[in-house]
Scaffold this active site. Structure first.
Site, short mmCIF file in Angstrom:
data_model
loop_
_atom_site.label_atom_id
_atom_site.label_comp_id
_atom_site.label_asym_id
_atom_site.label_seq_id
_atom_site.Cartn_x
_atom_site.Cartn_y
_atom_site.Cartn_z
N LYS A 87 -0.33 4.37 -5.52
CA LYS A 87 0.94 3.65 -5.68
C LYS A 87 1.79 4.30 -6.77
CE LYS A 87 1.60 0.37 -8.46
NZ LYS A 87 1.52 -0.87 -9.29
N ASP A 136 2.62 -2.27 -3.91
CA ASP A 136 2.17 -3.15 -4.98
C ASP A 136 2.02 -4.56 -4.42
OD1 ASP A 136 4.73 -4.06 -4.63
OD2 ASP A 136 5.45 -3.44 -6.60
#
Length: 212
Positions: free
Chosen positions: A119, A138
């Site tokens: 991420k 996320d």
């Protein structure tokens, strides 16, 4: 007929444009540190801490030579600061030793660094290097992906794979930004503002599945 992923992005981009509070940074190193610090925290909290932090530790060399306990003092207002302090010092030492103090620009090299998962690497590559190879997932992106039926993946990596298939590539660069903003402003975890949502008709949370 646009796909659901394309339809969602087309509606959300104008709706949330300009409503995003992002991280403040001056270079790719600052961006990298700020993104690591933002995990399980807020951009606002990180932006309050980083001016003094970057004045004291302006580059990888300065942070690589830092005492972890001193670093903690600068970021103690941010969640998980103990772990983050250790990670960013360790990361900086690797940057100095292996990359001449520069942040690498590949997914493989970034994810091998302390404190950086896929991420975080996606954000660094997209924002810092204008290289979009994926979509950062996320908690906000994960939640909205499930609610809209874009993915039923059980892990962030699984959700990312679905998003890359469902969302046209031209939107990849903006997808995290837009979905995070939507998750913060409208599609919140506990009390989503469904009556204000421009994609309510595509939301499986309400038992409605949009048409592809």
């Amino acid at each position: 007929m646009p796909s659901r992923g394309e339809l969602i992005m087309e509606r959300l981009i104008p709706y949330h444009d300009g409503k995003f509070v992002g991280l403040n940074y001056e270079n790719v190193f600052h961006l990298t540190i700020a993104v690591i610090l933002s995990a399980q925290s807020t951009d606002v909290a990180v932006n309050k801490a980083t001016p003094a932090f970057f004045e004291r530790f302006p580059d990888a060399k300065a942070l690589a030579e830092a005492d972890v306990e001193e670093v903690k003092e600068y970021i103690k207002s941010i969640g998980l600061y103990n772990t983050k302090a250790r990670n960013i010092v360790a990361l900086s030492r690797i940057l100095v030793e292996k990359y001449g103090g520069m942040v690498p620009n590949t997914m493989e090299e970034l994810t091998a660094l302390p404190g950086i998962g896929r991420k975080t690497a996606n954000i660094i590559l997209s924002v810092g290097f204008d290289r979009t190879v994926g979509i950062a997932v996320d908690t906000h992106v994960f939640r909205i992906s499930h609610r809209t039926g874009l993915s039923q993946g059980k892990t962030p990596n699984a959700v990312e794979k679905d998003l890359l298939r469902e969302i046209p590539r031209k939107y990849w660069k903006y997808a995290n930004h837009i979905l995070v903003t939507h998750g913060r402003n409208i599609c919140t975890a506990r009390k989503p503002l469904c009556t204000q949502c421009p994609i309510e008709d595509l939301c499986e949370k309400n038992g409605v599945r949009g048409k592809d």
